[in-house]
Write a protein that holds these residues in place. Structure first.
Motif, mmCIF file in Angstrom:
data_model
loop_
_atom_site.group_PDB
_atom_site.id
_atom_site.type_symbol
_atom_site.label_atom_id
_atom_site.label_comp_id
_atom_site.label_asym_id
_atom_site.label_seq_id
_atom_site.Cartn_x
_atom_site.Cartn_y
_atom_site.Cartn_z
ATOM 1 N N LYS A 25 9.371 -2.819 14.764
ATOM 2 C CA LYS A 25 9.418 -1.363 14.882
ATOM 3 C C LYS A 25 10.384 -0.767 13.854
ATOM 4 C CE LYS A 25 8.270 -1.466 19.800
ATOM 5 N NZ LYS A 25 8.708 -1.162 21.196
ATOM 6 N N LEU A 26 11.509 -1.443 13.638
ATOM 7 C CA LEU A 26 12.460 -0.965 12.644
ATOM 8 C C LEU A 26 11.862 -1.072 11.245
ATOM 9 C CD1 LEU A 26 15.264 0.014 11.849
ATOM 10 C CD2 LEU A 26 16.021 -2.382 11.824
ATOM 11 N N SER A 27 11.192 -2.183 10.972
ATOM 12 C CA SER A 27 10.587 -2.356 9.651
ATOM 13 C C SER A 27 9.476 -1.335 9.422
ATOM 14 C CB SER A 27 10.046 -3.775 9.498
ATOM 15 O OG SER A 27 9.006 -4.025 10.429
ATOM 16 N N ALA A 28 8.790 -0.910 10.486
ATOM 17 C CA ALA A 28 7.747 0.100 10.343
ATOM 18 C C ALA A 28 8.337 1.418 9.856
ATOM 19 C CB ALA A 28 7.026 0.304 11.673
ATOM 20 N N LEU A 29 9.504 1.768 10.370
ATOM 21 C CA LEU A 29 10.164 2.992 9.915
ATOM 22 C C LEU A 29 10.593 2.873 8.457
ATOM 23 C CD1 LEU A 29 12.396 3.777 13.040
ATOM 24 C CD2 LEU A 29 10.246 4.882 12.365
ATOM 25 N N VAL A 30 11.081 1.691 8.079
ATOM 26 C CA VAL A 30 11.486 1.461 6.688
ATOM 27 C C VAL A 30 10.275 1.568 5.766
ATOM 28 C CG1 VAL A 30 12.444 -0.213 5.072
ATOM 29 C CG2 VAL A 30 13.458 0.051 7.346
ATOM 30 N N MET A 31 9.147 0.973 6.161
ATOM 31 C CA MET A 31 7.944 1.024 5.333
ATOM 32 C C MET A 31 7.391 2.444 5.231
ATOM 33 S SD MET A 31 5.863 -2.485 6.161
ATOM 34 C CE MET A 31 5.881 -2.253 7.943
ATOM 35 N N LEU A 32 7.501 3.208 6.308
ATOM 36 C CA LEU A 32 7.060 4.604 6.260
ATOM 37 C C LEU A 32 7.899 5.391 5.271
ATOM 38 C CD1 LEU A 32 5.316 6.921 7.325
ATOM 39 C CD2 LEU A 32 6.989 7.220 9.181
ATOM 40 N N ALA A 33 9.205 5.177 5.308
ATOM 41 C CA ALA A 33 10.088 5.856 4.353
ATOM 42 C C ALA A 33 9.775 5.430 2.923
ATOM 43 C CB ALA A 33 11.552 5.552 4.689
ATOM 44 N N ALA A 34 9.474 4.137 2.736
ATOM 45 C CA ALA A 34 9.123 3.647 1.398
ATOM 46 C C ALA A 34 7.835 4.279 0.908
ATOM 47 C CB ALA A 34 8.992 2.127 1.425
ATOM 48 N N ALA A 35 6.844 4.433 1.814
ATOM 49 C CA ALA A 35 5.571 5.043 1.427
ATOM 50 C C ALA A 35 5.762 6.499 1.017
ATOM 51 C CB ALA A 35 4.577 4.941 2.586
ATOM 52 N N VAL A 36 6.592 7.213 1.759
ATOM 53 C CA VAL A 36 6.871 8.613 1.417
ATOM 54 C C VAL A 36 7.572 8.705 0.065
ATOM 55 C CG1 VAL A 36 8.184 10.666 2.088
ATOM 56 C CG2 VAL A 36 6.933 9.362 3.825
ATOM 57 N N THR A 37 8.517 7.811 -0.158
ATOM 58 C CA THR A 37 9.232 7.798 -1.443
ATOM 59 C C THR A 37 8.284 7.495 -2.593
ATOM 60 O OG1 THR A 37 11.254 7.047 -0.336
ATOM 61 C CG2 THR A 37 11.132 6.755 -2.724
ATOM 62 N N LEU A 38 7.417 6.507 -2.416
ATOM 63 C CA LEU A 38 6.444 6.179 -3.453
ATOM 64 C C LEU A 38 5.509 7.357 -3.716
ATOM 65 C CD1 LEU A 38 5.503 2.517 -2.477
ATOM 66 C CD2 LEU A 38 6.740 3.250 -4.524
ATOM 67 N N GLY A 39 5.138 8.081 -2.655
ATOM 68 C CA GLY A 39 4.271 9.243 -2.830
ATOM 69 C C GLY A 39 4.923 10.351 -3.640
ATOM 70 N N ALA A 40 6.243 10.425 -3.589
ATOM 71 C CA ALA A 40 6.962 11.481 -4.304
ATOM 72 C C ALA A 40 7.346 11.082 -5.729
ATOM 73 C CB ALA A 40 8.229 11.864 -3.524
ATOM 74 N N LEU A 41 7.077 9.843 -6.132
ATOM 75 C CA LEU A 41 7.525 9.359 -7.443
ATOM 76 C C LEU A 41 7.022 10.190 -8.626
ATOM 77 C CD1 LEU A 41 7.634 5.453 -7.484
ATOM 78 C CD2 LEU A 41 9.509 7.092 -7.462
ATOM 79 N N GLY A 172 -2.635 11.831 -14.468
ATOM 80 C CA GLY A 172 -1.840 10.635 -14.194
ATOM 81 C C GLY A 172 -1.326 10.610 -12.766
ATOM 82 N N ALA A 173 -0.902 11.778 -12.265
ATOM 83 C CA ALA A 173 -0.405 11.851 -10.890
ATOM 84 C C ALA A 173 -1.523 11.596 -9.884
ATOM 85 C CB ALA A 173 0.235 13.215 -10.645
ATOM 86 N N LEU A 174 -2.698 12.173 -10.126
ATOM 87 C CA LEU A 174 -3.826 11.970 -9.210
ATOM 88 C C LEU A 174 -4.256 10.508 -9.183
ATOM 89 C CD1 LEU A 174 -6.000 15.127 -10.022
ATOM 90 C CD2 LEU A 174 -4.673 14.693 -7.930
ATOM 91 N N THR A 175 -4.282 9.889 -10.349
ATOM 92 C CA THR A 175 -4.640 8.463 -10.414
ATOM 93 C C THR A 175 -3.621 7.622 -9.665
ATOM 94 O OG1 THR A 175 -5.707 8.797 -12.569
ATOM 95 C CG2 THR A 175 -5.120 6.538 -11.966
ATOM 96 N N TYR A 176 -2.353 7.956 -9.820
ATOM 97 C CA TYR A 176 -1.292 7.235 -9.115
ATOM 98 C C TYR A 176 -1.458 7.378 -7.605
ATOM 99 C CZ TYR A 176 3.360 6.292 -7.222
ATOM 100 O OH TYR A 176 4.406 5.808 -6.468
ATOM 101 N N TRP A 177 -1.712 8.597 -7.140
ATOM 102 C CA TRP A 177 -1.831 8.821 -5.697
ATOM 103 C C TRP A 177 -3.045 8.116 -5.107
ATOM 104 C CZ3 TRP A 177 -0.390 14.457 -6.984
ATOM 105 C CH2 TRP A 177 1.000 14.628 -6.857
ATOM 106 N N ILE A 178 -4.158 8.115 -5.826
ATOM 107 C CA ILE A 178 -5.338 7.444 -5.277
ATOM 108 C C ILE A 178 -5.143 5.931 -5.285
ATOM 109 C CG2 ILE A 178 -6.704 7.212 -7.406
ATOM 110 C CD1 ILE A 178 -9.138 8.085 -5.738
ATOM 111 N N ALA A 179 -4.406 5.406 -6.277
ATOM 112 C CA ALA A 179 -4.099 3.968 -6.296
ATOM 113 C C ALA A 179 -3.154 3.605 -5.154
ATOM 114 C CB ALA A 179 -3.479 3.590 -7.640
ATOM 115 N N LEU A 180 -2.149 4.448 -4.916
ATOM 116 C CA LEU A 180 -1.238 4.225 -3.792
ATOM 117 C C LEU A 180 -1.992 4.298 -2.473
ATOM 118 C CD1 LEU A 180 1.576 3.923 -2.513
ATOM 119 C CD2 LEU A 180 1.859 6.409 -2.756
ATOM 120 N N GLY A 181 -2.870 5.288 -2.348
ATOM 121 C CA GLY A 181 -3.669 5.413 -1.133
ATOM 122 C C GLY A 181 -4.545 4.193 -0.900
ATOM 123 N N LEU A 182 -5.100 3.651 -1.987
ATOM 124 C CA LEU A 182 -5.932 2.451 -1.864
ATOM 125 C C LEU A 182 -5.112 1.266 -1.375
ATOM 126 C CD1 LEU A 182 -8.491 0.764 -2.358
ATOM 127 C CD2 LEU A 182 -7.745 0.525 -4.747
#
Length: 346
Positions: A25-41, A172-182
């Motif tokens: 459960k703790l790691s799930a919160l860490v991964m969620l934060a990592a996903a949000v950070t990656l989305g904002a890159l 470039g941003a759209l390509t990055y987001w769709i790759a992250l989403g994949l």
């Protein structure tokens, strides 16, 4: 209440069965934060960084699909590049018909799933090593068919249309987001599939197909379903490769090197673990960045790392982590929690 009933009631009260441990459960919160950070890159770093990370996300998606197929379904394929190529050319074909290329990536996944239905009827007639070789032959057949279609550019390949009107930075941003989403969708799809009855069926089929069939598991249905999911994921990855490179070449996109990458990543990370492709992709990506300037020695070193992992780390890097810490980021079994410790029942 009898003595035995009393003891049973007390034992039940002292044991808590759940699908996740506290660490999960703790790691799930860490991964969620990592996903949000990656989305904002794209708003935080230069485009060169996000363009490079697109390759990492594609590798994660491909390795996750191969791990789902081989690590949990027992279907060792060296021909998944067939669906990478079909997905890539599907994006080209849809874009030529006026479909927005980013939307075409989703349609490419559906197209690959459709192609995988008749392909599975043929491939599943083979077993073991014959299945592995057969999937490679099927990929070569698809490549030879594609190069004969002039509208797809033939042997020289073709450029992608439909993105020239989009600003380069936004593209470039759209390509990055769709790759992250994949990448996120690939991991999530595997996790959700394996948490259900299908996951138990797949692992039973992987361990002993005859025994699984004898207890009522529809072996062919379980195999076909995981094969279709893997084909769709690889097809979407091929589509992302196309919108990232803006062109496609049949020899490159249908190359068996893609399957070699998938196998290497999963072996390094840990086959049969959802976390394995994630860790393996990061290691492989880092090795690519560090060793790419060494020419042919780059491939020699990659091969040496792969052989060392196969010999001394048969469960991969994540297997070592799991054995020493008991950590599971994506628990698909059950955890029995007592006052003393958390014990994984699987």
């Amino acid at each position: 209440m009898t003595l035995s009933e009393t003891l049973t009631s007390r034992a039940a009260a002292a044991v808590d069965v759940s699908r996740a441990a506290r660490s999960s459960k703790l790691s799930a919160l860490v991964m969620l934060a990592a996903a949000v950070t990656l989305g904002a890159l794209p708003f935080l770093v230069f485009a060169k960084v996000t363009d490079t990370l697109v390759n990492l996300f594609v590798l994660i998606a491909l390795a996750s699909m191969w791990n789902l197929l081989a690590g949990f379904g027992g279907l060792v394929s060296v021909g998944q590049q067939a669906y990478i190529g079909i997905g890539a050319y599907s994006v080209i074909a849809f874009a030529d018909q006026g479909v927005q290329p980013y939307l075409a990536v989703l349609l490419a996944a559906v197209t690959c799933a459709v192609f995988a239905v008749p392909t599975s009827w043929l491939a599943f007639r083979l077993r073991g090593d014959y299945f592995a070789v057969g999937t490679w032959v099927i990929a070569e057949v698809y490549r030879l068919l594609v190069v004969r279609v002039d509208s797809l550019g033939g042997a020289s390949g073709k450029s992608l249309s439909g993105l020239s009107g989009i600003d380069q930075t936004l593209r470039g941003a759209l390509t990055y987001w769709i790759a992250l989403g994949l990448a996120l969708a690939s991991v999530a799809a595997g996790y959700l599939l394996l948490r259900g009855r299908l996951g138990l069926s797949l692992m039973a089929v992987r361990d002993e197909e005859t025994a699984a069939s004898s207890v009522g598991i529809d072996v062919r249905r379980a195999k076909r379903l995981v094969y279709l999911v893997s084909a769709a994921g690889c097809g979407a990855a091929g589509g992302v490769i196309t919108v990232s490179s803006l062109s496609v070449n049949p020899d490159a996109i249908f190359s068996v090197q893609w399957s070699a990458y998938m196998i290497f990543i999963v072996v390094i990370g840990g086959i049969g673990f959802i976390e394995g492709p994630l860790l393996g992709a990061v290691v492989f990506f880092a090795l690519q960045q560090l060793l790419s300037d060494y020419g042919s020695w780059y491939l020699v070193l990659l091969g040496a790392v792969g052989m060392a992992a196969a010999l001394w780390l048969p469960r991969g890097l994540w297997g070592v982590v799991r054995d020493r810490t008991g950590l599971s980021l994506f628990p698909v079994g059950y955890f029995v929690r007592t006052r003393a410790a958390d014990v994984d029942s699987h």
